[in-house]
Write a protein that holds these residues in place. Sequence first.
Motif, PDB file in Angstrom:
ATOM      1  N   LEU A   6      15.558  -3.119  -4.017  1.00  0.00           N
ATOM      2  CA  LEU A   6      16.583  -2.244  -3.446  1.00  0.00           C
ATOM      3  C   LEU A   6      16.471  -2.173  -1.935  1.00  0.00           C
ATOM      4  O   LEU A   6      17.445  -2.234  -1.218  1.00  0.00           O
ATOM      5  CB  LEU A   6      16.436  -0.833  -4.017  1.00  0.00           C
ATOM      6  N   TRP A   7      15.266  -2.006  -1.485  1.00  0.00           N
ATOM      7  CA  TRP A   7      15.007  -1.933  -0.049  1.00  0.00           C
ATOM      8  C   TRP A   7      13.525  -2.161   0.153  1.00  0.00           C
ATOM      9  O   TRP A   7      12.718  -1.392  -0.350  1.00  0.00           O
ATOM     10  CB  TRP A   7      15.423  -0.568   0.500  1.00  0.00           C
ATOM     11  N   PRO A   8      13.177  -3.190   0.880  1.00  0.00           N
ATOM     12  CA  PRO A   8      11.763  -3.562   0.901  1.00  0.00           C
ATOM     13  C   PRO A   8      10.861  -2.625   1.684  1.00  0.00           C
ATOM     14  O   PRO A   8       9.656  -2.722   1.574  1.00  0.00           O
ATOM     15  CB  PRO A   8      11.784  -4.965   1.537  1.00  0.00           C
ATOM     16  N   THR A  61      11.548   4.188   2.961  1.00  0.00           N
ATOM     17  CA  THR A  61      12.814   4.718   2.458  1.00  0.00           C
ATOM     18  C   THR A  61      12.641   5.367   1.087  1.00  0.00           C
ATOM     19  O   THR A  61      13.532   6.079   0.628  1.00  0.00           O
ATOM     20  CB  THR A  61      13.852   3.597   2.340  1.00  0.00           C
ATOM     21  N   ASP A  62      11.531   5.108   0.452  1.00  0.00           N
ATOM     22  CA  ASP A  62      11.339   5.670  -0.877  1.00  0.00           C
ATOM     23  C   ASP A  62      10.930   7.129  -0.842  1.00  0.00           C
ATOM     24  O   ASP A  62      10.993   7.827  -1.847  1.00  0.00           O
ATOM     25  CB  ASP A  62      10.272   4.877  -1.634  1.00  0.00           C
ATOM     26  N   ARG A 106       8.608  -0.808  -9.901  1.00  0.00           N
ATOM     27  CA  ARG A 106       8.143  -1.056  -8.532  1.00  0.00           C
ATOM     28  C   ARG A 106       8.883  -2.243  -7.927  1.00  0.00           C
ATOM     29  O   ARG A 106       9.306  -2.208  -6.769  1.00  0.00           O
ATOM     30  CB  ARG A 106       6.641  -1.372  -8.546  1.00  0.00           C
ATOM     31  N   LEU A 107       9.018  -3.278  -8.720  1.00  0.00           N
ATOM     32  CA  LEU A 107       9.686  -4.477  -8.237  1.00  0.00           C
ATOM     33  C   LEU A 107      11.143  -4.184  -7.907  1.00  0.00           C
ATOM     34  O   LEU A 107      11.679  -4.629  -6.894  1.00  0.00           O
ATOM     35  CB  LEU A 107       9.587  -5.565  -9.313  1.00  0.00           C
ATOM     36  N   ARG A 141      18.970 -10.991   0.363  1.00  0.00           N
ATOM     37  CA  ARG A 141      17.666 -11.573   0.097  1.00  0.00           C
ATOM     38  C   ARG A 141      16.677 -10.433  -0.034  1.00  0.00           C
ATOM     39  O   ARG A 141      16.493  -9.651   0.889  1.00  0.00           O
ATOM     40  CB  ARG A 141      17.261 -12.492   1.239  1.00  0.00           C
ATOM     41  N   ALA A 142      16.066 -10.372  -1.175  1.00  0.00           N
ATOM     42  CA  ALA A 142      15.190  -9.234  -1.442  1.00  0.00           C
ATOM     43  C   ALA A 142      14.028  -9.193  -0.464  1.00  0.00           C
ATOM     44  O   ALA A 142      13.512  -8.143  -0.138  1.00  0.00           O
ATOM     45  CB  ALA A 142      14.664  -9.304  -2.864  1.00  0.00           C
ATOM     46  N   ALA A 143      13.623 -10.350   0.010  1.00  0.00           N
ATOM     47  CA  ALA A 143      12.423 -10.370   0.830  1.00  0.00           C
ATOM     48  C   ALA A 143      12.720 -10.113   2.303  1.00  0.00           C
ATOM     49  O   ALA A 143      11.820 -10.008   3.101  1.00  0.00           O
ATOM     50  CB  ALA A 143      11.725 -11.722   0.686  1.00  0.00           C
TER      51      ALA A 143
END
Lengths: 295, 127
Positions: free
Chosen positions: A160-162, A166-167, A154-155, A273-275
């Motif tokens: 990958l894309w917050p 898109t999932d 999940r993380l 930046r992941a966030a």
Amino acid sequence: MVRTPPLPVRDTSAPRALSPMLTRLAEERATGVLVREYGALHLVEGRVVYAESPLAPGLDVLLTAHGTLAAAAWQRAAAAAEGPLHAAELLLASGLLPAGALELCHLDALYDAGYFALAPSSTPGRFRYDGAPRTGPLPSVPVVALEHETLRRRLQLHRLWPDPATDTAPLIRADPPPGARAAGPRGSGARCRWPGRATGGAVAAGGAGSRVPARPPGPRAAGRCGARRRSGTCPVCCSAPGRSTRRRTARPDGTAPARPRVTGRRPAGVRPRAAAPRPRRRPAARRRPPGCRGP
Amino acid sequence: MPGIDECLLEAMRLPGARGAALVDWTSGLALGTVGEAPGGDHEAAAAEAAELARMAAEHGTFTARGEDRPPVEDVIVSNADSYHLLRFVDTSFDSSVFLHLWLGRAEGNLALARIRLGEMAARLVLG
């Protein structure tokens, strides 16, 4: 004046187990089947021996998709055994499959289906006790290990894309760039597994915000995108990583959006930046969505 | 016919072997580990080794020509103290795993380990 005590409420701020019921079942070393909204976990003495989900291809698909095992051989074993796990054990005992190959497929299927089975659900899970615990030759996984891996996936999906939209966006096969050959292990067909498996195509559409399709039923798809894999329509699988590729997502109304050009590399030293809510550059651009490999 | 554990234990019998793991390079998940972990953490080692494997397998620079052969066989990293040998397992089914062997530099024989690990990878999935 009468003061009524506050009603008990669930403390949502504290981190909770993925499934408190599963944690309890593991502690009491239960044997049986835990049925949740998106899949089922089979437990023997508190360990996960098998997992199944309609959202992840099962052991049978993995074994027969590329001819590792003849479909007829699986059907014979399945007819003679009670459930896919016992069918696999029959095949192992009869020498039709090498132990290593079977263990690999078994663990792949278990973690993938387990991911979906432990997805947040809107209905309570049910557990059916089974009075006859029996451990087979195939490896089992501690509940803690499956939960840990599920959270890790999940993380990684989030990194990958917050945006969760898109999932689950429908994927469309990309046009392969002229002369491009997808690198990746051979013989895999349109394999699309693991976080980003189902997500990658949508992620690659680059800033999917304006064309987020309606969210189909089901949790974030971080396991194998089985249908796409089987039908060979996963765009992520069909493009060579590190090369310029074009991918599309479909709009809910069926029209295709403009196809953005996504280059497979980002400049050295640039780390997303992941966030960031909507990074301008595809966060995981330098890697193809894990699990997807070319035909 | 060896399973995952037997395969890893066999790898540990190689001279100088410190630790071995079977890792899914798409997810970075260690499907089996034995012995010491480089850095002390098998999970972190698997995730980092998977990154390296993915870079090698997914970029055309390092892959073999031809459609019908595995793109990459091994990734070898040496440092002053040890060798890391990653051997891709070529399977007929959908899978993306490699064997990761960590060898002490003083006792390890890289050439021997490379040959043996290749044989083990084949036996793991072919029986």
